[in-house]
Design a protein around this motif. Structure first.
Motif, short mmCIF file in Angstrom:
data_model
loop_
_atom_site.label_atom_id
_atom_site.label_comp_id
_atom_site.label_asym_id
_atom_site.label_seq_id
_atom_site.Cartn_x
_atom_site.Cartn_y
_atom_site.Cartn_z
N UNK A 169 0.85 -1.20 0.00
CA UNK A 169 0.00 0.00 0.00
C UNK A 169 0.88 1.25 0.00
N UNK A 170 0.59 2.16 -0.92
CA UNK A 170 1.38 3.38 -1.01
C UNK A 170 0.64 4.55 -0.35
N UNK A 171 1.37 5.27 0.48
CA UNK A 171 0.84 6.46 1.14
C UNK A 171 1.43 7.66 0.39
N UNK A 172 0.61 8.68 0.11
CA UNK A 172 1.12 9.76 -0.75
C UNK A 172 2.30 10.54 -0.19
N UNK A 173 2.44 10.62 1.12
CA UNK A 173 3.58 11.38 1.66
C UNK A 173 3.90 10.94 3.09
N UNK A 174 4.81 11.65 3.73
CA UNK A 174 5.35 11.23 5.03
C UNK A 174 4.69 11.93 6.21
N UNK A 175 3.61 12.64 5.97
CA UNK A 175 2.98 13.41 7.04
C UNK A 175 1.77 12.66 7.61
N UNK A 176 1.75 12.58 8.93
CA UNK A 176 0.72 11.81 9.64
C UNK A 176 0.01 12.75 10.62
N UNK A 181 -6.46 11.66 2.88
CA UNK A 181 -5.58 10.86 3.74
C UNK A 181 -6.12 9.45 3.90
N UNK A 182 -5.22 8.51 4.12
CA UNK A 182 -5.65 7.17 4.50
C UNK A 182 -6.09 7.23 5.96
N UNK A 183 -7.15 6.49 6.28
CA UNK A 183 -7.76 6.59 7.60
C UNK A 183 -7.42 5.37 8.45
#
Ligand SMILES: Cc1cc2nc3c(=O)[nH]c(=O)nc-3n(C[C@H](O)[C@H](O)[C@H](O)COP(=O)(O)O)c2cc1C
Length: 379
Positions: free
Chosen positions: A18-25, A99-101
């Motif tokens: 799974x790819x997350x668009x960036x490094x911010x959470x 964002x992914x939840x």
């Protein structure tokens, strides 16, 4: 965007593809605003909407898996079918913002608030003089099932994953810590036995994902690296926990820190930061989320560039700046504020109870404007 911030916006692919668009959470943030039954309220919606556009991952507020674990008024719940509509709405709020939840699964254990339990006892690994009662073996098994049920609800509600809340001295950490777990049965005693409950929860949650044949469902684990006090957790305990968790098909670990740069207290090099040593020990077996008093764009970038974490989570920064990531992307990072202005309630949209705590200027909440003495919580 100022190109120097580009590294924060690099995608990341988890070990499950799974790819997350960036490094911010978005760090998990309890808001004391759900309805009494844990359902989504208007104040909660107001807080969550249009707040974290541009973040890759959103971790929800600590969400209750079993009624006697309630540690906050206005706590969201994932205990049964009745919770699905609110859970769906929260996942949708994150997805609308790109964002992914991830749903954070929580039980307060010793830190549950008796007034919120409708007569049920506070339960914990071991009883205490404050009135908490030790869980028996059957109850422990039932709580493992409760965490799995909450993960099942999250999956069915459209969440992209869950974060198991093993941090901040709540139930899972209470089992792992010899300061709170004085059991002599299979669930206490040696380090391995104290770890058994947190690992049973992780395994049960992972089994839910397997049952649904959803390897893309993200499973993370949050932990606190150390505790004060003679019997409190040390860095050695955290290294051992990491080793056990890294043997499992999790996607990430999330270390709960109030200060990203806090140095180790015990069981590791006290001259080096906790997160550097945890990351080195993890040695790329899983990704790591770091957090702790990173408020400006420069703070987040500098933390990321240490190389000690694959992701950077922001809590207070997101409370204060509903446009944090968009502003960085638009070259407006100088507009980000790092202190709370009591006159700007309209801008922050913080629910009433949390807002009243903010005005008290506590060390775990944003510093009040002009307060030069504020320091992050030191644990
Ligand atoms: C208002 C508030 C609520 C929080 N609620 C949670 C929570 O529900 N679960 C959790 O694991 N941590 C919680 N935390 C801790 C944050 O996730 C984060 O680790 C901490 O605030 C440090 O990051 P920051 O300096 O960027 O805010 C909360 C923090 C704040 C300020």
């Amino acid at each position: 965007m100022n190109p120097k911030f580009q590294p924060l916006f690099q995608p990341y692919t988890f070990n499950n593809g799974v790819t997350v668009p960036n490094r911010l959470v978005v760090a998990p943030m309890t808001h004391w605003a759900s309805h009494e039954d844990g359902s989504l309220s208007a104040d909660e919606r107001l807080f969550l909407q249009e707040r974290f556009r541009g973040f890759g991952l959103f971790v929800s507020a600590a969400t209750l898996v079993s009624p006697e674990g309630k540690a906050f008024s206005g706590q969201p719940a994932a205990m049964g079918e009745q919770d699905l509509p609110s859970l769906r709405a929260i996942a949708a709020l994150a997805h609308e913002q790109g964002a992914k939840a991830l749903l954070q699964l929580h039980h307060g254990g010793l830190k549950a608030v008796p007034e919120l339990l409708h007569g049920a006892a506070v339960v914990a690994p071991s009883g205490d003089t404050g009135g908490a009662r030790a869980l028996d073996g059957a109850e422990i098994q039932a709580l493992v099932v409760a965490f799995a049920r909450a993960a099942d609800l999250a999956l069915r509600a459209g969440f992209d994953g869950v974060e198991i809340h093993g941090a901040n001295q709540y139930l899972l950490q209470q089992f792992y810590s010899a300061a709170t777990n004085r059991r002599q049965d299979a669930w206490g005693g040696s380090r391995e036995a104290r770890m058994r409950f947190p690992l049973a929860v992780a395994d049960a949650v992972l089994a839910v994902r397997a049952q649904h044949q959803r390897p893309d469902f993200i499973v993370g684990y949050r932990f606190s690296p150390e505790e004060p006090g003679e019997f409190g957790l040390t860095m050695q305990d955290s290294f051992a926990l990491i080793d056990a968790l890294a043997q499992r098909p999790l996607q990430y670990l999330h270390v709960s820190l109030w200060d990203f740069y806090k140095t180790a207290r015990r069981g590791a090099d006290p001259a080096r930061t906790r997160i550097e040593q945890l990351h080195a020990h993890l040695n790329s077996r899983l990704s790591l989320i770091g957090v702790g008093n990173l408020r400006s764009a420069e703070d987040a970038l500098a933390a990321y560039q240490t190389g000690w974490a694959e992701f950077i989570a922001l809590g207070k920064a997101v409370m204060l700046n509903p446009d944090w990531a968009e502003w960085v992307q638009d070259g407006r990072e100088q507009d980000i504020v790092t202190e709370l202005d009591p006159q700007r309630a309209d801008r922050y949209r913080i629910p009433p109870l949390l807002w009243s705590r903010c005005l008290e200027g506590m060390d775990w909440l944003p510093p009040l404007k002009g307060n030069r003495d504020w320091r992050p919580r030191d644990i």
